[in-house]
Design a protein around this motif. Structure first.
Motif, PDB file in Angstrom:
ATOM      1  N   ASP A   1       0.225  -0.576   7.937  1.00  0.00           N
ATOM      2  CA  ASP A   1      -0.572  -0.945   6.773  1.00  0.00           C
ATOM      3  C   ASP A   1       0.284  -1.735   5.790  1.00  0.00           C
ATOM      4  O   ASP A   1       1.438  -1.381   5.528  1.00  0.00           O
ATOM      5  CB  ASP A   1      -1.070   0.327   6.088  1.00  0.00           C
ATOM      6  CG  ASP A   1      -2.302   0.103   5.232  1.00  0.00           C
ATOM      7  OD1 ASP A   1      -3.039  -0.852   5.505  1.00  0.00           O
ATOM      8  OD2 ASP A   1      -2.528   0.903   4.306  1.00  0.00           O
TER       9      ASP A   1
ATOM     10  N   THR B   1       0.432   4.395   6.629  1.00  0.00           N
ATOM     11  CA  THR B   1       0.146   3.811   5.320  1.00  0.00           C
ATOM     12  C   THR B   1       1.041   4.404   4.241  1.00  0.00           C
ATOM     13  O   THR B   1       1.487   5.543   4.333  1.00  0.00           O
ATOM     14  CB  THR B   1      -1.338   4.020   4.943  1.00  0.00           C
ATOM     15  OG1 THR B   1      -1.620   3.339   3.730  1.00  0.00           O
ATOM     16  CG2 THR B   1      -1.684   5.492   4.770  1.00  0.00           C
TER      17      THR B   1
ATOM     18  N   SER C   1      -6.435   2.908   2.575  1.00  0.00           N
ATOM     19  CA  SER C   1      -6.143   3.519   3.874  1.00  0.00           C
ATOM     20  C   SER C   1      -5.900   5.016   3.745  1.00  0.00           C
ATOM     21  O   SER C   1      -6.255   5.789   4.645  1.00  0.00           O
ATOM     22  CB  SER C   1      -4.935   2.842   4.528  1.00  0.00           C
ATOM     23  OG  SER C   1      -5.263   1.540   4.973  1.00  0.00           O
TER      24      SER C   1
ATOM     25  N   HIS D   1      -9.397   6.465   3.845  1.00  0.00           N
ATOM     26  CA  HIS D   1     -10.053   6.380   5.148  1.00  0.00           C
ATOM     27  C   HIS D   1      -9.361   7.277   6.182  1.00  0.00           C
ATOM     28  O   HIS D   1     -10.025   7.965   6.963  1.00  0.00           O
ATOM     29  CB  HIS D   1     -10.072   4.944   5.640  1.00  0.00           C
ATOM     30  CG  HIS D   1     -10.714   3.990   4.676  1.00  0.00           C
ATOM     31  ND1 HIS D   1     -11.702   4.354   3.795  1.00  0.00           N
ATOM     32  CD2 HIS D   1     -10.489   2.655   4.444  1.00  0.00           C
ATOM     33  CE1 HIS D   1     -12.074   3.315   3.068  1.00  0.00           C
ATOM     34  NE2 HIS D   1     -11.350   2.273   3.453  1.00  0.00           N
ATOM     35  N   MET D   2      -8.032   7.262   6.190  1.00  0.00           N
ATOM     36  CA  MET D   2      -7.289   8.079   7.154  1.00  0.00           C
ATOM     37  C   MET D   2      -7.507   9.561   6.871  1.00  0.00           C
ATOM     38  O   MET D   2      -7.724  10.359   7.788  1.00  0.00           O
ATOM     39  CB  MET D   2      -5.804   7.737   7.085  1.00  0.00           C
ATOM     40  CG  MET D   2      -5.463   6.321   7.505  1.00  0.00           C
ATOM     41  SD  MET D   2      -5.664   6.038   9.263  1.00  0.00           S
ATOM     42  CE  MET D   2      -4.269   6.979   9.892  1.00  0.00           C
TER      43      MET D   2
ATOM     44  N   THR E   1      -8.683  -0.961   8.437  1.00  0.00           N
ATOM     45  CA  THR E   1      -8.229   0.388   8.802  1.00  0.00           C
ATOM     46  C   THR E   1      -9.335   1.139   9.526  1.00  0.00           C
ATOM     47  O   THR E   1      -9.092   1.811  10.536  1.00  0.00           O
ATOM     48  CB  THR E   1      -7.778   1.153   7.551  1.00  0.00           C
ATOM     49  OG1 THR E   1      -6.704   0.445   6.938  1.00  0.00           O
ATOM     50  CG2 THR E   1      -7.321   2.555   7.894  1.00  0.00           C
TER      51      THR E   1
ATOM     52  N   THR F   1      -3.174   4.269  11.735  1.00  0.00           N
ATOM     53  CA  THR F   1      -2.466   3.413  10.787  1.00  0.00           C
ATOM     54  C   THR F   1      -1.446   4.224   9.998  1.00  0.00           C
ATOM     55  O   THR F   1      -1.769   5.286   9.470  1.00  0.00           O
ATOM     56  CB  THR F   1      -3.471   2.775   9.796  1.00  0.00           C
ATOM     57  OG1 THR F   1      -4.353   1.911  10.499  1.00  0.00           O
ATOM     58  CG2 THR F   1      -2.758   1.979   8.713  1.00  0.00           C
TER      59      THR F   1
ATOM     60  N   CYS G   1      -0.911  -5.629  12.641  1.00  0.00           N
ATOM     61  CA  CYS G   1      -1.608  -5.662  11.349  1.00  0.00           C
ATOM     62  C   CYS G   1      -2.551  -6.849  11.376  1.00  0.00           C
ATOM     63  O   CYS G   1      -2.123  -7.984  11.604  1.00  0.00           O
ATOM     64  CB  CYS G   1      -0.628  -5.790  10.194  1.00  0.00           C
ATOM     65  SG  CYS G   1      -1.434  -5.881   8.570  1.00  0.00           S
TER      66      CYS G   1
ATOM     67  N   ASN H   1      -4.580  -7.596   8.769  1.00  0.00           N
ATOM     68  CA  ASN H   1      -4.984  -7.814   7.380  1.00  0.00           C
ATOM     69  C   ASN H   1      -4.701  -9.240   6.928  1.00  0.00           C
ATOM     70  O   ASN H   1      -3.891  -9.961   7.524  1.00  0.00           O
ATOM     71  CB  ASN H   1      -4.248  -6.839   6.462  1.00  0.00           C
ATOM     72  CG  ASN H   1      -4.955  -5.506   6.359  1.00  0.00           C
ATOM     73  OD1 ASN H   1      -5.877  -5.339   5.573  1.00  0.00           O
ATOM     74  ND2 ASN H   1      -4.528  -4.542   7.166  1.00  0.00           N
TER      75      ASN H   1
ATOM     76  N   SER I   1      -3.621  -2.212   0.275  1.00  0.00           N
ATOM     77  CA  SER I   1      -3.825  -1.545   1.551  1.00  0.00           C
ATOM     78  C   SER I   1      -4.981  -2.164   2.341  1.00  0.00           C
ATOM     79  O   SER I   1      -5.807  -2.891   1.795  1.00  0.00           O
ATOM     80  CB  SER I   1      -4.115  -0.064   1.275  1.00  0.00           C
ATOM     81  OG  SER I   1      -4.511   0.613   2.426  1.00  0.00           O
ATOM     82  N   GLY I   2      -5.036  -1.843   3.617  1.00  0.00           N
ATOM     83  CA  GLY I   2      -6.176  -2.225   4.426  1.00  0.00           C
ATOM     84  C   GLY I   2      -7.409  -1.439   4.030  1.00  0.00           C
ATOM     85  O   GLY I   2      -7.316  -0.300   3.579  1.00  0.00           O
TER      86      GLY I   2
END
Length: 779
Positions: free
Chosen positions: A654, A676, A687, A690-691, A664, A674, A574, A576, A659-660
């Motif tokens: 994550d 999450t 995340s 984005h994921m 991410t 990731t 991680c 972050n 969250s990132g």
């Protein structure tokens, strides 16, 4: 000093006492004046001189008795009453002082000292009109009294007459051109009177005529700053510091200006010089702590701010800074508690409420409802001023001017996640104006923004009112705020409405702004699914895909094979900010490491370069049974190296609830998926967005237990991990997450929808909606 008895008797003693009194040697003056009194030489003047000496030496009660005796003996003499008034004023007994000054003026209506002193006292009490009348008389009696003219200027200013105030201040400066106080007063009033340029020219000439005039350089520096010419302002104040290197005022003004720039090293150096000159000034610790906080030196910042809090005592501003430093050390609960203490001390102040808005999202168990309430409480306390009306034509389909308001239009998460979308907006339908601060022209992302912008406006030195006027002058139709309540955010300007339509996007987009003047919140179906509307004060403007478009950096290294294949064990990671790593996160990650005994965990963030912070984190994992050798704690590095270190990571874990975001996206670009666990508020779902946007929705969990189970299951299937890693960059490249043209169409459709809505709803301010008014904008 010993005063011998002189052969000439009391008169000689009295003369010696008066000489010492004139020299400011009040204690020494007592002996000869008392001897004069003992010798029988006690005319009123001698008694009054003794009273003055007693008063300045500390026996004010006896002094005032003598003054009153003299006043009784000579009822037509105003001097003893004037001295009595000054005695009371010296100890802030303003009621008694005012009474004595009025008695002086009853005897002598043109006594300059009484006119000026009483005028200043009344001005301080808010009685500007009577103060002005007294001070006008004082200036008439003594036209060469600079102090009287300066006080008159303050009275005019308090009465709302900046032009006459400017005339009075200029007269005070003309009489005493090297007095900084008069020049500094004049700077503020010149700006209010619309005469800043003229006053700058006058001070420039004064400085050329007398290059050693410190006051002129100080005034020039402040005026240049007010006029938005910050580099020149810094040069002028640096020249002032060179003229008086050991003076506190020039250094403090320079430090104050530098602290509003990105020149953090210079800010720190200037503040440290100030601390050497004024070591007992705890406020310097607060200011330096704030600079160190911006420099990401969190332990040093926290120590200085704690010292300032301990020395100054309960203070809302200091505690607000301390709360921000505390959360970045990963002490979320403590940071929120400090923010709430700051609010208790200054319930109507904006700063502690901004601090709460910025610390709450990191704390475990924070809800969207709680964040919305905090944001609304902050928003209601933002100052609003009267600004010019809009002249924007309400034509739904005409080309629009879009303003970007940000202190981060550079190599920063805001830049990496927005620039591609702005670049691909249809130039026939949209033109872009960048309202930017804290940005250097050489930054590569800044250059991309500059290339696409129709206009670039540096707003560092603009007040909120001036910024509102600048936005109107450029005809901005839609404003995209990219700062929120963050350090470089200008929500106070948004409260004054910079455009008919205002939209929140990226940049401290942790949750709703709570601002009635913020009409829309740019989002997507993952960040804010149906039913989330009540958690936002804005209308939800959902894009068809994700709410951001990631620009992969050209300097990113190539993806390397899965490290677990060579290491013989899985490495979680991680990268972050430590502020996101809560006790619950540590507990969860420790459970994963216990579940997989040979696994390792790499944590990389700025704070871990500080030994005390790294040791505390190791101890937290040790409390959960995780040995130190299973942790690899890394500090900061350059961006290419940072990205390359994903080559050591098999799976990203994550943090939660915060969250990132960019991290991410970067992990995905480097081939690392990731795991999450999304939450309820906006920053808890980055995340997930984005994921999902990259086609990896199957890496999203819905509970801590599922999070742990997924980590174990994914780590057990190395062939699948290796296959995903090898193909992931290309998958991300082809996904909507990085498809800039597709995103530009989505963004353009959303902006057009918001504009059409404004045109249809009567061109007025649109309050936020908590019903079904969210919009789907699709390409």
């Amino acid at each position: 000093m010993t005063i011998d008895v002189l052969p000439h008797g009391g008169a000689a003693h009295a003369a010696a006492g008066v000489a010492l009194l004139a020299d400011g040697r009040f204690q020494e003056a007592l002996a000869p004046l008392r001897l004069a009194l003992a010798c029988g030489e006690a005319p009123p003047a001698t008694l009054l001189n003794l009273a003055i000496a007693e008063d300045r030496a500390g026996d004010r009660g006896y002094a005032r008795t003598l003054m009153r005796n003299v006043a009784v003996r000579l009822p037509d003499w105003d001097e003893p009453l004037l001295r009595l008034a000054e005695s009371y004023r010296a100890v802030d007994d303003m009621e008694q002082a005012e009474d004595a000054y009025r008695q002086v003026l009853a005897l002598n209506p043109v006594r300059r000292e009484a006119l000026v002193a009483l005028g200043a006292m009344l001005l301080q009490r808010g009685q500007a009109e009577e103060a002005r009348d007294l001070l006008l008389r004082g200036c008439g009696v003594a036209p060469d009294d600079a102090e009287a003219w300066n006080a008159l200027g303050l009275a005019f200013l308090a009465g709302g007459d900046p032009k006459r105030a400017l005339t009075a201040f200029v007269r005070a400066q003309t009489l005493k051109p090297t007095t900084p106080e008069y020049v500094l007063n004049n700077v503020e009033v010149a700006v209010k009177a619309g005469e800043a340029e003229a006053e700058l020219a006058r001070l420039t000439v004064a400085g050329e005529q007398d290059p050693l005039n410190l006051a002129a350089q100080l005034g020039r520096g402040l005026l240049l700053e007010r006029l938005g010419r910050r580099p020149e302002a810094i040069d002028a104040l640096e020249a002032a510091v060179a003229l008086a290197p050991d003076a506190v005022l020039p250094l403090s003004l320079l430090a104050s200006l530098l602290c509003r720039t990105t020149r953090l090293r210079e800010s720190e150096a200037t503040l440290r010089r100030l601390m050497d000159l004024a070591p007992d000034n705890a406020w310097m610790r607060n200011d330096l702590g704030a600079v160190l906080l911006r420099s990401q030196r969190y332990v040093e910042a926290h120590e200085l701010l704690q010292e300032a809090a301990d020395t100054i005592g309960p203070d809302s501003a200091v505690l607000s800074n301390l709360a921000n430093a505390t959360v970045y050390l990963g002490l979320q609960e403590e940071a929120v508690a400090i923010s709430r203490r700051a609010i208790d001390l200054g319930p109507e102040s904006v700063m502690p409420r901004r601090s709460l808005c910025n610390t709450l999202p990191y704390r475990d168990a924070t809800t969207g409802t709680e964040l919305l309430a905090a944001a609304r409480a902050c928003a209601t306390r933002l100052p609003r001023t009267t600004v010019p009306p809009f002249a924007n034509t309400p034509e739904p389909e005409r080309p629009l001017t879009v303003g970007l308001l940000s202190g981060s239009l550079r190599s920063h998460p805001v830049g990496w996640l927005t620039v591609a979308g702005i670049e691909t907006l249809d130039p026939r339908a949209f033109s872009v104006v960048c309202l930017s601060q804290n940005t250097t022209a050489t930054d590569p992302i800044a250059r991309r923004f500059r290339a696409v912008a129709q206009a670039w406006v540096d707003i560092d030195a603009l007040s909120d009112t001036a910024l509102a006027e600048a936005a109107r002058e450029r005809g901005i139709d839609i404003l995209l705020d990219l700062g929120g309540y963050g350090e470089a955010g200008r929500m106070t300007a948004c409260a004054n409405r910079l455009a008919p339509v205002q939209i929140k996007w990226v940049g401290m987009q942790a949750h709703s702004t709570g601002l009635p003047e913020m009409d829309w919140f740019l989002t997507d179906r993952w960040e804010t699914p149906g039913g989330f509307e009540p958690l936002y004060s804005e209308r939800l403007l959902r894009l068809a895909d994700g709410y951001v478009c990631y620009s992969p950096p050209p300097h990113a290294p190539d993806v390397v094979p899965l490290p677990a294949l060579a290491n013989g064990h899985v490495t979680f990671g991680c990268f972050n900010n430590l502020a996101k790593i809560t006790p619950r996160v540590i507990d969860t990650w420790a459970a994963i490491l216990r579940r997989i005994p040979d696994a390792r965990l790499v944590l990389k963030t700025q704070q871990l370069s500080e030994t005390t912070t790294a040791d505390r984190l190791r101890a937290a994992f040790a409390d959960h049974g995780i040995a130190a050798h299973r942790l690899d704690l890394r500090g900061p590095s350059g961006h290419r190296t940072f990205l390359g270190e994903y080559g050591d990571i098999d799976i990203v874990l994550d943090p939660f609830p915060y969250s990132g975001g960019l991290t991410t996206c970067e992990a995905l670009w480097m081939g690392v998926p990731t795991i999450t666990l999304p939450g309820e508020f906006f920053a808890a779902r980055h995340s997930l967005s984005h994921m999902s946007n990259a086609g990896l929705a199957d890496w999203v969990t819905d509970s801590v237990e599922a999070y742990i189970e997924m980590a174990a299951a994914r780590a057990a299937d190395l062939p699948a991990l290796a296959s995903l890693r090898a193909a992931l960059r290309e998958q991300v490249r082809r996904s909507p997450l990085c498809d800039a043209p597709r995103f530009g169409k989505n963004l353009g459709a959303a902006l057009r929808h918001a504009w059409r809505t404004w045109c249809a709803e009567g061109n007025g301010s649109m309050p936020g909606s908590t019903d079904d008014a969210s919009a789907e904008a699709r390409a």
